[in-house]
Enzyme design. Structure first.
Site, mmCIF file in Angstrom:
data_model
loop_
_atom_site.group_PDB
_atom_site.id
_atom_site.type_symbol
_atom_site.label_atom_id
_atom_site.label_comp_id
_atom_site.label_asym_id
_atom_site.label_seq_id
_atom_site.Cartn_x
_atom_site.Cartn_y
_atom_site.Cartn_z
ATOM 1 N N ASN A 127 15.582 4.391 -4.303
ATOM 2 C CA ASN A 127 16.155 2.984 -4.230
ATOM 3 C C ASN A 127 16.091 2.271 -5.603
ATOM 4 O O ASN A 127 15.276 2.900 -6.524
ATOM 5 C CB ASN A 127 14.998 2.445 -3.425
ATOM 6 C CG ASN A 127 15.032 2.509 -2.024
ATOM 7 O OD1 ASN A 127 16.193 3.012 -1.460
ATOM 8 N ND2 ASN A 127 13.952 2.342 -1.126
ATOM 9 N N ARG A 151 17.744 6.811 2.600
ATOM 10 C CA ARG A 151 17.114 8.062 1.894
ATOM 11 C C ARG A 151 16.932 9.103 2.723
ATOM 12 O O ARG A 151 17.313 10.143 2.356
ATOM 13 C CB ARG A 151 16.145 7.338 0.655
ATOM 14 C CG ARG A 151 16.647 6.651 -0.172
ATOM 15 C CD ARG A 151 15.292 6.300 -1.180
ATOM 16 N NE ARG A 151 14.294 5.766 -0.210
ATOM 17 C CZ ARG A 151 13.159 5.400 -0.671
ATOM 18 N NH1 ARG A 151 12.570 5.941 -1.830
ATOM 19 N NH2 ARG A 151 12.294 4.919 0.113
#
Length: 150
Positions: A60, A42
């Site tokens: 996530n 990320r």
């Protein structure tokens, strides 16, 4: 004699290619499968998006995937998609599912690339990252999900 200055008038048609938002901007939603949790995926996605001038978000999921949305200039969208398919060095990308938005307009609710917290439940009416109730066919009839849908 003084030089003559002619005025050239160009008429811009509202539907002319290149002038509409949809001609200049791209938007897409994605889900990345593989070894993408706990490897900086990320953060690296956020950094790449910022480098390319894109904005949006990444998160996530409980399924062990990373999902998100990207908005950017049409000219850099392919590079962002290629990057998602490769990922950062510590990750392993097995598959990427992308849904391109047909009519991308840049809205003010995005100003940078954000990493959403894991606890936030985010899903959509259609893949990628479809809400379970819509995947099972129970979400038709216009019922709203009980969590965030962008």
């Amino acid at each position: 004699p003084e030089p003559r200055h002619d005025t050239i008038t160009t008429q811009i048609r509202p539907n002319a290619t290149g002038w509409r938002m949809v001609d200049r901007f791209a938007g897409f939603r994605y889900e990345v499968m593989g070894n993408v949790i706990g490897v900086g995926f990320r953060q690296a996605t956020s950094e790449k998006a910022t480098q390319l001038g894109c904005f949006g978000w990444a998160q996530n999921t409980e399924r062990g995937t990373v999902v998100g949305e990207v908005r950017c200039a049409k000219s850099v969208a392919p590079a962002m998609k290629e990057w998602l398919a490769a990922g950062p060095p510590k990750s392993r990308v097995d598959e990427v599912t992308v849904k391109d938005y047909e009519n991308t307009k840049i809205k003010l609710h995005f100003s940078h690339f954000k990493i959403l917290p894991d606890e936030r439940q985010t899903c959509f009416r259609d893949p990628p990252h479809q809400c379970a109730e819509f995947a099972e066919g129970g979400g038709g009839g216009g019922s709203a999900p009980s969590h965030d849908e962008f």
